[in-house]
Scaffold this active site. Structure first.
Site, short mmCIF file in Angstrom:
data_model
loop_
_atom_site.label_atom_id
_atom_site.label_comp_id
_atom_site.label_asym_id
_atom_site.label_seq_id
_atom_site.Cartn_x
_atom_site.Cartn_y
_atom_site.Cartn_z
N SER A 33 0.84 -1.20 0.00
CA SER A 33 0.00 0.00 0.00
C SER A 33 0.88 1.25 0.00
O SER A 33 1.67 1.44 -0.92
CB SER A 33 -0.96 -0.04 1.20
OG SER A 33 -1.95 0.94 1.10
N ASP A 89 -9.87 -3.24 -6.40
CA ASP A 89 -9.37 -2.54 -5.21
C ASP A 89 -9.92 -1.11 -5.18
O ASP A 89 -9.60 -0.30 -6.05
CB ASP A 89 -7.84 -2.52 -5.24
CG ASP A 89 -7.22 -1.89 -3.99
OD1 ASP A 89 -7.97 -1.37 -3.14
OD2 ASP A 89 -5.98 -1.93 -3.88
N HIS A 148 -8.07 -4.81 -1.42
CA HIS A 148 -6.87 -4.07 -1.00
C HIS A 148 -6.13 -4.88 0.06
O HIS A 148 -6.62 -5.08 1.17
CB HIS A 148 -7.26 -2.70 -0.44
CG HIS A 148 -6.08 -1.82 -0.16
ND1 HIS A 148 -5.33 -1.26 -1.17
CD2 HIS A 148 -5.53 -1.40 1.00
CE1 HIS A 148 -4.36 -0.53 -0.64
NE2 HIS A 148 -4.45 -0.61 0.68
#
Length: 412
Positions: free
Chosen positions: A219, A345, A374
């Site tokens: 991320s 996502d 995600h």
């Protein structure tokens, strides 16, 4: 494909007739069982046709593409999301709760930064490594967690476990102020600023000069890694990088998370987590920032407008978001980098995944799954031990460390 459409139409027609018949007969006794079996068959058919699919592998060069096909079979395999939770938001929300947290004992090291601050680095030395018993040459994997993550996140612990199985050492880079250490200066972190990451990489290289070093980012950690590589070009000691669920265009990511449902499920929660970090270090930060104003932010965008962009000296929040977006630096990456994203996502919407930019750089490869959410990528009936993301990490890490010579000069 023609026969597939035909079979689906036949199945739909037969199922409709079947259900009508069951309603006429009654929904008791064997009729209920038959109804359940009918729905189960229809769901299984839909899952196998529309949910379970092979990922799309995209690369800017044939050499890197073939390397991945040869050394990382996972990139060519069908990804079967957990059949009862394949929807993106459910995958995202459930992963922290359903995946196990392997037991890992870290050795903590605090590194002093040039501005007087300190950076927390958690080491897993793996001194019991059978394949690499010599600590001086034992390969090292640097791990970067997400926005508010630390070395204790389940996805980080799983990558440490995978590295341990390979005989490698790990170092987890915790952003300033998130892992319990005291914030010594009024500065935290952001995706655009890579100074702390540069200091950590230089420190690891000095400490283990003869050990190969690669990195993995998740991320925001992946965004920071991509921005670092874009800035450094060939001036880095990293042998390879793998990035998971990165947000490539911060404007698009933020807009996606501001949609009503995603704001409720994710945006507000992440904002409160960031605010909790600010409140925890209020005594240090309140001299430079309007903490009361920051604590009233309702979204990530408002938080960045009131805190992050100001801290790192950007004229406007838009200037910060442009600088934090890795998509603008991909053309300058000179180290092999594999990027895994799920098309569903909500943190990194599919239309913002940099397919065309990746095609222009032979050092880049993009692996896109249809599902996964995600940092989800759950698979198996009960996804406790391993995920698709874990398998990508393990195979790519092993390939870079043990077959990395094949990645020299990918432009040829």
């Amino acid at each position: 494909m023609i026969s597939l459409d035909f079979n689906f139409n036949v199945l739909t027609r037969d199922l409709s007739l079947y259900l009508e018949n069951q309603v006429k007969v009654g929904l008791f006794g064997s009729g209920v069982l038959s109804l359940v079996l009918g729905f189960s068959a229809a769901y299984a058919y839909y899952y196998l046709i529309s949910v379970a699919k092979k990922p799309q592998l995209i690369s800017g060069g044939k050499k890197f593409y073939q390397f991945l096909r040869d050394q990382c079979p996972v990139v060519s395999e069908t990804y079967y999301p957990t059949f009862w939770c394949w929807e993106s938001r459910i995958q995202t929300l459930l992963r922290p709760f359903v995946t196990a947290k392997p037991g890992v004992s870290y050795r903590n090291e605090l590194i002093r930064a040039e501005d007087g601050g300190q950076i927390s680095l958690d080491w897993f030395d793996n001194d019991d490594s059978a394949s690499h018993p010599n600590a001086a040459t034992r390969p090292t994997v640097l791990l970067l967690p997400g926005l508010t993550g630390t070395s204790r996140e389940s996805y980080i612990l799983h990558m440490v476990q995978q590295s341990r199985d390979l005989g490698y050492r790990c170092a987890v880079f915790n952003n300033r102020g998130v892992s319990g250490e005291t914030l010594l200066t009024p500065r935290t972190y952001c995706a655009a600023n890579t100074e702390d990451l540069e200091a950590v990489i230089e420190h690891i290289q000095r400490t283990n000069e003869d050990a190969p070093l690669m990195a993995a980012g998740v991320s925001m950690g992946g965004m920071m890694l991509a921005n670092y590589l874009g800035r450094m070009g060939r001036e880095t000691c990293l042998k390879g990088v793998v990035v998971f669920s990165a947000g490539w265009d911060v404007f698009e990511c933020t807009a996606s998370l501001e949609k009503p449902l995603d704001r409720f499920l994710f945006n507000s929660y992440l904002t409160s987590c960031l605010q909790a970090g600010v409140d925890r270090h209020k005594s240090v930060l309140e001299k430079n920032y309007d903490i009361d104003h920051v604590m009233k932010a309702k979204t990530l965008r408002e938080f960045d407008e009131r805190f992050t962009s100001i801290m790192f000296g950007y004229p406007t929040n838009d200037d910060y978001y442009h600088d934090a977006s890795p998509i603008h630096r991909l053309k300058s990456v000179q180290v092999p980098m594999l990027c895994l994203n799920a098309a569903d996502d909500v943190f990194s919407p599919s239309h913002a995944i940099p397919v065309e930019a990746v095609k222009q750089n032979p050092n880049l490869a993009l692996l896109i799954t249809c599902h996964g959410g995600h940092i989800g990528f759950l698979e198996g009936l009960w996804p406790r031990q391993s995920t698709y993301m874990d398998r990508v990490f393990k195979q790519f890490a092993k390939a870079v460390i043990e077959q990395g010579g094949d990645l020299n000069d990918l432009s040829s």
